[in-house]
Design a protein around this motif. Structure first.
Motif, PDB file in Angstrom:
ATOM      1  N   ILE A  15      47.187  41.809  46.557  1.00  0.00           N
ATOM      2  CA  ILE A  15      45.732  41.932  46.423  1.00  0.00           C
ATOM      3  C   ILE A  15      45.392  42.982  45.370  1.00  0.00           C
ATOM      4  CG2 ILE A  15      43.632  42.646  47.617  1.00  0.00           C
ATOM      5  CD1 ILE A  15      44.844  41.396  50.169  1.00  0.00           C
ATOM      6  N   ILE A  16      46.043  44.140  45.456  1.00  0.00           N
ATOM      7  CA  ILE A  16      45.786  45.209  44.482  1.00  0.00           C
ATOM      8  C   ILE A  16      46.189  44.766  43.080  1.00  0.00           C
ATOM      9  CG2 ILE A  16      46.494  47.534  43.802  1.00  0.00           C
ATOM     10  CD1 ILE A  16      46.656  48.148  46.839  1.00  0.00           C
ATOM     11  N   GLY A  17      47.318  44.068  42.966  1.00  0.00           N
ATOM     12  CA  GLY A  17      47.744  43.556  41.666  1.00  0.00           C
ATOM     13  C   GLY A  17      46.784  42.534  41.102  1.00  0.00           C
ATOM     14  N   GLY A  18      46.231  41.680  41.956  1.00  0.00           N
ATOM     15  CA  GLY A  18      45.271  40.684  41.484  1.00  0.00           C
ATOM     16  C   GLY A  18      43.984  41.311  40.981  1.00  0.00           C
ATOM     17  N   VAL A  19      43.511  42.317  41.698  1.00  0.00           N
ATOM     18  CA  VAL A  19      42.299  43.021  41.254  1.00  0.00           C
ATOM     19  C   VAL A  19      42.568  43.743  39.940  1.00  0.00           C
ATOM     20  CG1 VAL A  19      40.726  44.912  41.844  1.00  0.00           C
ATOM     21  CG2 VAL A  19      41.327  43.234  43.578  1.00  0.00           C
ATOM     22  N   SER A  20      43.730  44.370  39.842  1.00  0.00           N
ATOM     23  CA  SER A  20      44.088  45.068  38.599  1.00  0.00           C
ATOM     24  C   SER A  20      44.191  44.095  37.424  1.00  0.00           C
ATOM     25  CB  SER A  20      45.415  45.804  38.766  1.00  0.00           C
ATOM     26  OG  SER A  20      45.325  46.744  39.795  1.00  0.00           O
ATOM     27  N   ALA A  21      44.806  42.947  37.661  1.00  0.00           N
ATOM     28  CA  ALA A  21      44.934  41.947  36.593  1.00  0.00           C
ATOM     29  C   ALA A  21      43.562  41.432  36.163  1.00  0.00           C
ATOM     30  CB  ALA A  21      45.819  40.791  37.064  1.00  0.00           C
ATOM     31  N   PHE A  22      42.645  41.287  37.116  1.00  0.00           N
ATOM     32  CA  PHE A  22      41.298  40.816  36.781  1.00  0.00           C
ATOM     33  C   PHE A  22      40.579  41.841  35.901  1.00  0.00           C
ATOM     34  CE2 PHE A  22      36.749  40.412  38.085  1.00  0.00           C
ATOM     35  CZ  PHE A  22      36.496  39.249  37.395  1.00  0.00           C
ATOM     36  N   PHE A  23      40.672  43.114  36.291  1.00  0.00           N
ATOM     37  CA  PHE A  23      40.028  44.135  35.461  1.00  0.00           C
ATOM     38  C   PHE A  23      40.696  44.265  34.103  1.00  0.00           C
ATOM     39  CE2 PHE A  23      38.292  45.862  39.535  1.00  0.00           C
ATOM     40  CZ  PHE A  23      36.959  45.656  39.206  1.00  0.00           C
ATOM     41  N   LEU A  24      41.994  44.073  34.023  1.00  0.00           N
ATOM     42  CA  LEU A  24      42.687  44.073  32.742  1.00  0.00           C
ATOM     43  C   LEU A  24      42.201  42.918  31.872  1.00  0.00           C
ATOM     44  CD1 LEU A  24      44.913  45.283  30.923  1.00  0.00           C
ATOM     45  CD2 LEU A  24      46.495  43.660  32.008  1.00  0.00           C
ATOM     46  N   GLU A  42      34.768  33.503  35.104  1.00  0.00           N
ATOM     47  CA  GLU A  42      35.342  34.821  35.368  1.00  0.00           C
ATOM     48  C   GLU A  42      35.432  35.102  36.871  1.00  0.00           C
ATOM     49  OE1 GLU A  42      33.893  37.012  31.269  1.00  0.00           O
ATOM     50  OE2 GLU A  42      32.539  36.903  32.989  1.00  0.00           O
ATOM     51  N   TRP A  43      34.420  34.678  37.618  1.00  0.00           N
ATOM     52  CA  TRP A  43      34.477  34.815  39.083  1.00  0.00           C
ATOM     53  C   TRP A  43      35.609  33.965  39.650  1.00  0.00           C
ATOM     54  CZ3 TRP A  43      32.528  38.578  41.656  1.00  0.00           C
ATOM     55  CH2 TRP A  43      31.337  39.195  41.260  1.00  0.00           C
ATOM     56  N   MET A  44      35.755  32.749  39.108  1.00  0.00           N
ATOM     57  CA  MET A  44      36.822  31.862  39.597  1.00  0.00           C
ATOM     58  C   MET A  44      38.194  32.427  39.256  1.00  0.00           C
ATOM     59  SD  MET A  44      35.088  28.161  38.816  1.00  0.00           S
ATOM     60  CE  MET A  44      36.521  27.259  39.261  1.00  0.00           C
ATOM     61  N   LEU A  45      38.336  33.003  38.079  1.00  0.00           N
ATOM     62  CA  LEU A  45      39.604  33.619  37.701  1.00  0.00           C
ATOM     63  C   LEU A  45      39.923  34.802  38.617  1.00  0.00           C
ATOM     64  CD1 LEU A  45      41.990  33.809  35.710  1.00  0.00           C
ATOM     65  CD2 LEU A  45      40.579  35.390  34.390  1.00  0.00           C
ATOM     66  N   GLY A  46      38.931  35.625  38.906  1.00  0.00           N
ATOM     67  CA  GLY A  46      39.136  36.753  39.816  1.00  0.00           C
ATOM     68  C   GLY A  46      39.551  36.288  41.207  1.00  0.00           C
ATOM     69  N   GLY A  47      38.906  35.242  41.694  1.00  0.00           N
ATOM     70  CA  GLY A  47      39.283  34.687  42.995  1.00  0.00           C
ATOM     71  C   GLY A  47      40.688  34.116  42.993  1.00  0.00           C
ATOM     72  N   ALA A  48      41.048  33.460  41.901  1.00  0.00           N
ATOM     73  CA  ALA A  48      42.401  32.883  41.803  1.00  0.00           C
ATOM     74  C   ALA A  48      43.472  33.969  41.731  1.00  0.00           C
ATOM     75  CB  ALA A  48      42.492  31.973  40.582  1.00  0.00           C
ATOM     76  N   LEU A  49      43.136  35.125  41.172  1.00  0.00           N
ATOM     77  CA  LEU A  49      44.117  36.199  41.066  1.00  0.00           C
ATOM     78  C   LEU A  49      44.338  36.929  42.403  1.00  0.00           C
ATOM     79  CD1 LEU A  49      43.199  37.685  37.585  1.00  0.00           C
ATOM     80  CD2 LEU A  49      45.305  36.488  38.210  1.00  0.00           C
ATOM     81  N   ILE A  50      43.293  37.037  43.230  1.00  0.00           N
ATOM     82  CA  ILE A  50      43.467  37.760  44.492  1.00  0.00           C
ATOM     83  C   ILE A  50      43.739  36.830  45.675  1.00  0.00           C
ATOM     84  CG2 ILE A  50      42.065  39.699  43.735  1.00  0.00           C
ATOM     85  CD1 ILE A  50      39.858  38.662  45.581  1.00  0.00           C
ATOM     86  N   ALA A  51      43.516  35.541  45.520  1.00  0.00           N
ATOM     87  CA  ALA A  51      43.687  34.602  46.634  1.00  0.00           C
ATOM     88  C   ALA A  51      45.105  34.579  47.200  1.00  0.00           C
ATOM     89  CB  ALA A  51      43.248  33.200  46.218  1.00  0.00           C
TER      90      ALA A  51
END
Length: 119
Positions: A15-24, A42-51
């Protein structure tokens, strides 16, 4: 228990890695939240990274052999509910200073004891 704790740490890390990747991603694309709100992709990408991390967390929470790293949960009666086990198998003893609740619905005057009198 070690395996359950390891799975919890993996889920939290994902989860932390997905949030970090989204902000990156937002930083690398030059997105400024003051100029424009996030677009749908961008919202969909963020959801896909933390899902995947949340999926692992759900898998961990539904495991039958899962144990909380913070110990068993205490209930109102003073007994513990440890991993779905019945209270008689828990490791936390009941409060010996607390009197046992009445079994009948009778008031103190009805069961022969006067109210306020020493026992």
């Amino acid at each position: 228990m070690q395996s359950a704790r390891k799975q919890l740490l993996i889920a939290s890390g994902m989860i932390i890695g997905g949030v970090s990747a989204f902000f990156l991603f937002l930083y690398l694309t030059g997105h400024d939240p003051d100029e424009s709100p996030l677009a749908m992709y961008e919202w969909m990408l963020g959801g896909a990274l933390i899902a995947p991390g949340f999926y692992r967390l759900l898998q961990w929470s539904t495991r039958p052999d899962r144990r909380s790293p913070w110990g068993p949960r205490a209930t109102k009666s003073g007994t513990a509910v440890a991993n779905g086990l019945p209270p008689e198998t828990s490791t936390i003893p009941a409060n010996p200073d607390k009197p046992a609740p009445r079994q009948s619905g009778a008031s103190p005057a009805e069961d022969g004891k006067s109210v306020g009198a020493p026992e």
